[in-house]
Every structure is written in structure tokens, then in C-alpha cells.
Design a protein around this motif. Structure first.
Motif, PDB file in Angstrom:
ATOM      1  N   VAL A  58       0.861  -1.179   0.000  1.00  0.00           N
ATOM      2  CA  VAL A  58       0.000   0.000   0.000  1.00  0.00           C
ATOM      3  C   VAL A  58       0.896   1.227   0.000  1.00  0.00           C
ATOM      4  O   VAL A  58       1.892   1.280   0.722  1.00  0.00           O
ATOM      5  CB  VAL A  58      -0.962   0.013   1.209  1.00  0.00           C
ATOM      6  N   VAL A  59       0.581   2.191  -0.853  1.00  0.00           N
ATOM      7  CA  VAL A  59       1.351   3.425  -0.963  1.00  0.00           C
ATOM      8  C   VAL A  59       0.402   4.603  -0.779  1.00  0.00           C
ATOM      9  O   VAL A  59      -0.631   4.682  -1.458  1.00  0.00           O
ATOM     10  CB  VAL A  59       2.057   3.543  -2.325  1.00  0.00           C
ATOM     11  N   ASP A  60       0.736   5.497   0.131  1.00  0.00           N
ATOM     12  CA  ASP A  60      -0.033   6.720   0.349  1.00  0.00           C
ATOM     13  C   ASP A  60       0.840   7.918   0.007  1.00  0.00           C
ATOM     14  O   ASP A  60       1.986   8.011   0.474  1.00  0.00           O
ATOM     15  CB  ASP A  60      -0.495   6.831   1.803  1.00  0.00           C
ATOM     16  N   LYS A 231       8.819  -7.752   5.939  1.00  0.00           N
ATOM     17  CA  LYS A 231       8.050  -6.513   5.867  1.00  0.00           C
ATOM     18  C   LYS A 231       9.016  -5.351   5.737  1.00  0.00           C
ATOM     19  O   LYS A 231      10.073  -5.338   6.380  1.00  0.00           O
ATOM     20  CB  LYS A 231       7.182  -6.346   7.122  1.00  0.00           C
ATOM     21  N   ILE A 232       8.669  -4.382   4.903  1.00  0.00           N
ATOM     22  CA  ILE A 232       9.461  -3.159   4.747  1.00  0.00           C
ATOM     23  C   ILE A 232       8.502  -1.977   4.696  1.00  0.00           C
ATOM     24  O   ILE A 232       7.474  -2.027   4.003  1.00  0.00           O
ATOM     25  CB  ILE A 232      10.304  -3.182   3.464  1.00  0.00           C
ATOM     26  N   THR A 233       8.814  -0.936   5.439  1.00  0.00           N
ATOM     27  CA  THR A 233       8.078   0.320   5.306  1.00  0.00           C
ATOM     28  C   THR A 233       9.065   1.406   4.908  1.00  0.00           C
ATOM     29  O   THR A 233      10.216   1.416   5.349  1.00  0.00           O
ATOM     30  CB  THR A 233       7.360   0.727   6.602  1.00  0.00           C
ATOM     31  N   LEU A 234       8.614   2.313   4.048  1.00  0.00           N
ATOM     32  CA  LEU A 234       9.408   3.450   3.602  1.00  0.00           C
ATOM     33  C   LEU A 234       8.572   4.712   3.780  1.00  0.00           C
ATOM     34  O   LEU A 234       7.364   4.707   3.514  1.00  0.00           O
ATOM     35  CB  LEU A 234       9.787   3.316   2.125  1.00  0.00           C
ATOM     36  N   SER A 235       9.199   5.778   4.219  1.00  0.00           N
ATOM     37  CA  SER A 235       8.482   7.045   4.340  1.00  0.00           C
ATOM     38  C   SER A 235       9.454   8.194   4.115  1.00  0.00           C
ATOM     39  O   SER A 235      10.618   8.134   4.490  1.00  0.00           O
ATOM     40  CB  SER A 235       7.815   7.176   5.708  1.00  0.00           C
ATOM     41  N   ASP A 239       8.985  19.169   0.125  1.00  0.00           N
ATOM     42  CA  ASP A 239       8.329  20.457   0.343  1.00  0.00           C
ATOM     43  C   ASP A 239       6.837  20.403   0.048  1.00  0.00           C
ATOM     44  O   ASP A 239       6.039  21.075   0.699  1.00  0.00           O
ATOM     45  CB  ASP A 239       8.975  21.541  -0.528  1.00  0.00           C
ATOM     46  N   GLU A 240       6.457  19.588  -0.927  1.00  0.00           N
ATOM     47  CA  GLU A 240       5.072  19.598  -1.373  1.00  0.00           C
ATOM     48  C   GLU A 240       4.261  18.400  -0.908  1.00  0.00           C
ATOM     49  O   GLU A 240       3.123  18.214  -1.349  1.00  0.00           O
ATOM     50  CB  GLU A 240       5.022  19.680  -2.901  1.00  0.00           C
ATOM     51  N   GLY A 241       4.808  17.546  -0.020  1.00  0.00           N
ATOM     52  CA  GLY A 241       4.007  16.416   0.430  1.00  0.00           C
ATOM     53  C   GLY A 241       4.837  15.323   1.068  1.00  0.00           C
ATOM     54  O   GLY A 241       5.986  15.530   1.460  1.00  0.00           O
ATOM     55  N   SER A 242       4.248  14.150   1.176  1.00  0.00           N
ATOM     56  CA  SER A 242       4.907  13.024   1.831  1.00  0.00           C
ATOM     57  C   SER A 242       4.604  11.730   1.088  1.00  0.00           C
ATOM     58  O   SER A 242       3.679  11.651   0.267  1.00  0.00           O
ATOM     59  CB  SER A 242       4.440  12.913   3.283  1.00  0.00           C
ATOM     60  N   PHE A 243       5.407  10.698   1.389  1.00  0.00           N
ATOM     61  CA  PHE A 243       5.305   9.400   0.749  1.00  0.00           C
ATOM     62  C   PHE A 243       5.413   8.335   1.828  1.00  0.00           C
ATOM     63  O   PHE A 243       6.319   8.384   2.675  1.00  0.00           O
ATOM     64  CB  PHE A 243       6.455   9.256  -0.267  1.00  0.00           C
ATOM     65  N   ASN A 244       4.483   7.378   1.845  1.00  0.00           N
ATOM     66  CA  ASN A 244       4.535   6.274   2.804  1.00  0.00           C
ATOM     67  C   ASN A 244       4.172   4.980   2.088  1.00  0.00           C
ATOM     68  O   ASN A 244       3.150   4.925   1.384  1.00  0.00           O
ATOM     69  CB  ASN A 244       3.561   6.504   3.958  1.00  0.00           C
ATOM     70  N   ALA A 245       4.990   3.958   2.252  1.00  0.00           N
ATOM     71  CA  ALA A 245       4.738   2.672   1.609  1.00  0.00           C
ATOM     72  C   ALA A 245       4.957   1.544   2.605  1.00  0.00           C
ATOM     73  O   ALA A 245       5.878   1.593   3.422  1.00  0.00           O
ATOM     74  CB  ALA A 245       5.655   2.486   0.404  1.00  0.00           C
ATOM     75  N   THR A 246       4.122   0.528   2.535  1.00  0.00           N
ATOM     76  CA  THR A 246       4.276  -0.672   3.342  1.00  0.00           C
ATOM     77  C   THR A 246       4.207  -1.877   2.421  1.00  0.00           C
ATOM     78  O   THR A 246       3.291  -1.990   1.594  1.00  0.00           O
ATOM     79  CB  THR A 246       3.169  -0.785   4.404  1.00  0.00           C
ATOM     80  N   MET A 247       5.193  -2.784   2.533  1.00  0.00           N
ATOM     81  CA  MET A 247       5.252  -3.981   1.698  1.00  0.00           C
ATOM     82  C   MET A 247       5.419  -5.214   2.566  1.00  0.00           C
ATOM     83  O   MET A 247       6.303  -5.267   3.428  1.00  0.00           O
ATOM     84  CB  MET A 247       6.419  -3.877   0.717  1.00  0.00           C
ATOM     85  N   LEU A 248       4.566  -6.223   2.355  1.00  0.00           N
ATOM     86  CA  LEU A 248       4.634  -7.498   3.058  1.00  0.00           C
ATOM     87  C   LEU A 248       5.007  -8.574   2.051  1.00  0.00           C
ATOM     88  O   LEU A 248       4.309  -8.769   1.046  1.00  0.00           O
ATOM     89  CB  LEU A 248       3.298  -7.832   3.711  1.00  0.00           C
TER      90      LEU A 248
END
Length: 280
Positions: A58-60, A231-235, A239-248
Motif C-alpha cells: 500500500v502506498v499513500d 516486511k518493509i516500510t518506507l516514508s 516540500d510539497e508532500g509526503s510518501f509512505n509505503a508498506t510492503m509485506l
């Protein structure tokens, strides 16, 4: 020659996820205590040997009304004996707009099959799947198709862990059970530009495009007794936003069967994006 612009645009999210130093808090691995950085380095080596797996991701993304969104789905991946991937995106939302029904993409070496309801309606397709092969495309569209294949390759486990292995501050922070498997939890950061240098050239440019606005990436990795990431999470923030990803990750090196859709369910892309598919 058939055009694939809409197909590429509709499935460009295929790899929106798609990626030594010193640490503390030693971890136990095979009876030998290893510093966290050494474990992550070994994990990168182990990941290189993985030829198949399944990943739930899932990527937000946040970044204003038009750039915010979520992608959620599952991919089965195989690098040998031939490149193959089966990606199901259950949620595709950007700029406040959903892709109804999500998207289903199958990649078999140089051939891509796309099932996106919105795309089919736009093209007037009479069959659920559209197919494009490199041999059917002109030079410009071959370039786009290869870029899409590169996006799928970026989704690989090895590239992500290679980037993590550049961390200078990774630490073991405890043990946890992930998907029924006992793991050690590692946490740290890595500089994006340094991490990109670890990737093969064919992956590096595409990853740089996806991560260009992020300077430092935070990560957490849960590795099993064989030192494979479960499991790996990246965040990261820009300046204009954020990125969050979770991989199982599951199914390491297990047999993967990825086939083309039934022939009677597949239509060809039109000669131009405004034409109706032939249905052949």
C-alpha cells in the motif's frame, strides 16, 4: 502501429512503489552476533538470490488535492526463467478520483495485458483485456512499453533492500512476529541519492524520477531467521508532500504460475487511441 499511451497511463502506478555503515544493538543470526548494518548488508545479498515472491503493498502520497492518493494491491513476481508479473490493484485513487474496479496487469516478458474498466470504456473495448506486444509498436511506443517493464522490475525486492543497505544509522529495535514468522525489526534512514547509486542503471533513472523530491528516506525492515525481509516500510517528506509505503513479502522462491488471460477474453489495442479495438 498500435498506440499504448492510455494503457501506460492507466497502469503507470505499477511501480509507484516500486527501489553499510555502522549500527548498534547486535542481532543473533545462526549463532553469530552481527551488528545491524551487517545484517542489512547480508539481507541485500540474500534478496539478490530470490527469483520469485508475492508482495502485498500500500502506498499513500500526500501533496495537495491533485497529487494525493493511495494505491493498494498485490503482485506475484518472477524474474527467472522469464520475467513475469501479475499485479492486481484493488485501490487506485489520485487527485480525489478513483479508478472504478481497480486495475489488473499481467506482464510476460515483452507482452503486457491490461484490464482496466475505465480504459476499456474509453476505447470502446468489447473484451475485458487489452494486449500490446513490442513487435506491434512503433519506436516511440516501444520506448513507453519498455519503461513500463522497467517500472515492474523496480518493484523488486532486491532493489529495495539494496537502497536500505546504504543506511549509516540502522539499528535493531526488537523482535516481532510478522505473518506468523518471528523477525528482528530494524530501523533507520538512508540518503536517496546515495541509495540510487546502488541500483542497476536501468532501474536508477526511473527510481530517481519517482523519488526526486525526497532527500532522506526513513525505513523499517523486519527480517526473518534467514535474513530475508518479511516486511518493509518506507516514508519520506518533501516540500510539497509526503510518501509512505508498506510492503509485506511472502512465498520466497516458491513456484509461480503466471499465464496470459484466455485468448477469447483478449482484444488488441487500436491503431490509434481514439479508435475502437478490433477484438481480435
Amino acid at each position: 502501429m498500435r498506440r499504448i499511451t492510455l494503457a501506460i497511463a492507466a497502469t503507470g502506478a505499477v511501480a509507484a512503489l516500486a527501489l553499510t555503515g555502522c549500527g548498534s544493538s547486535p542481532a543473533q543470526l545462526g549463532g553469530v552476533e552481527l551488528a545491524a548494518a551487517e545484517v542489512v548488508q547480508q539481507s541485500a545479498q540474500k534478496a539478490e538470490a530470490v527469483t520469485s515472491y508475492t508482495v502485498d503493498a500500500v502506498v499513500d502520497v500526500t501533496g495537495g488535492e491533485q497529487r494525493s492518493g493511495r494505491i493498494q494491491g498485490t503482485m506475484r513476481y518472477q524474474s527467472r526463467p522469464r520475467l513475469a508479473a501479475d499485479l492486481t490493484l484493488n485501490t487506485v485513487n489520485f487527485g480525489g478520483r478513483d479508478v472504478p474496479g481497480g486495475a489488473h496487469v499481467i506482464l510476460l516478458e515483452d507482452t503486457v495485458y491490461v484490464n482496466v474498466d475505465a480504459l476499456n470504456k474509453a476505447l470502446g473495448a468489447t473484451k475485458p483485456w487489452l494486449k500490446a506486444s513490442l513487435s506491434d509498436l512503433d519506436a516511440e511506443d516501444q520506448k513507453q512499453a519498455r519503461e513500463m517493464a522497467d517500472r515492474v522490475r523496480q518493484f523488486d525486492l532486491a532493489g529495495t533492500v539494496q537502497m536500505i543497505s546504504t543506511s549509516k544509522d540502522v539499528q535493531a529495535v526488537g523482535t516481532e512476529t510478522v505473518g506468523g514468522v518471528e523477525t528482528t525489526h530494524y530501523s533507520g534512514t538512508f540518503p536517496v541519492e546515495t541509495a540510487l547509486a546502488q541500483l542497476d542503471p536501468d532501474k536508477r533513472d526511473r527510481a530517481r524520477e519517482e523519488l526526486a523530491e525526497i532527500e532522506n528516506m526513513r525505513f523499517d525492515m523486519w527480517a526473518d531467521a534467514q535474513n530475508l525481509p518479511r516486511k518493509i516500510t518506507l516514508s519520506g517528506e518533501a516540500d510539497e508532500g509526503s510518501f509512505n509505503a508498506t510492503m509485506l513479502f511472502t512465498g520466497f522462491n516458491e513456484p509461480v504460475e503466471i499465464n496470459a488471460p484466455p485468448a477469447d477474453q483478449v482484444g488488441e489495442l487500436p491503431e490509434r487511441t481514439g479508435d475502437a479495438p478490433t477484438g481480435d
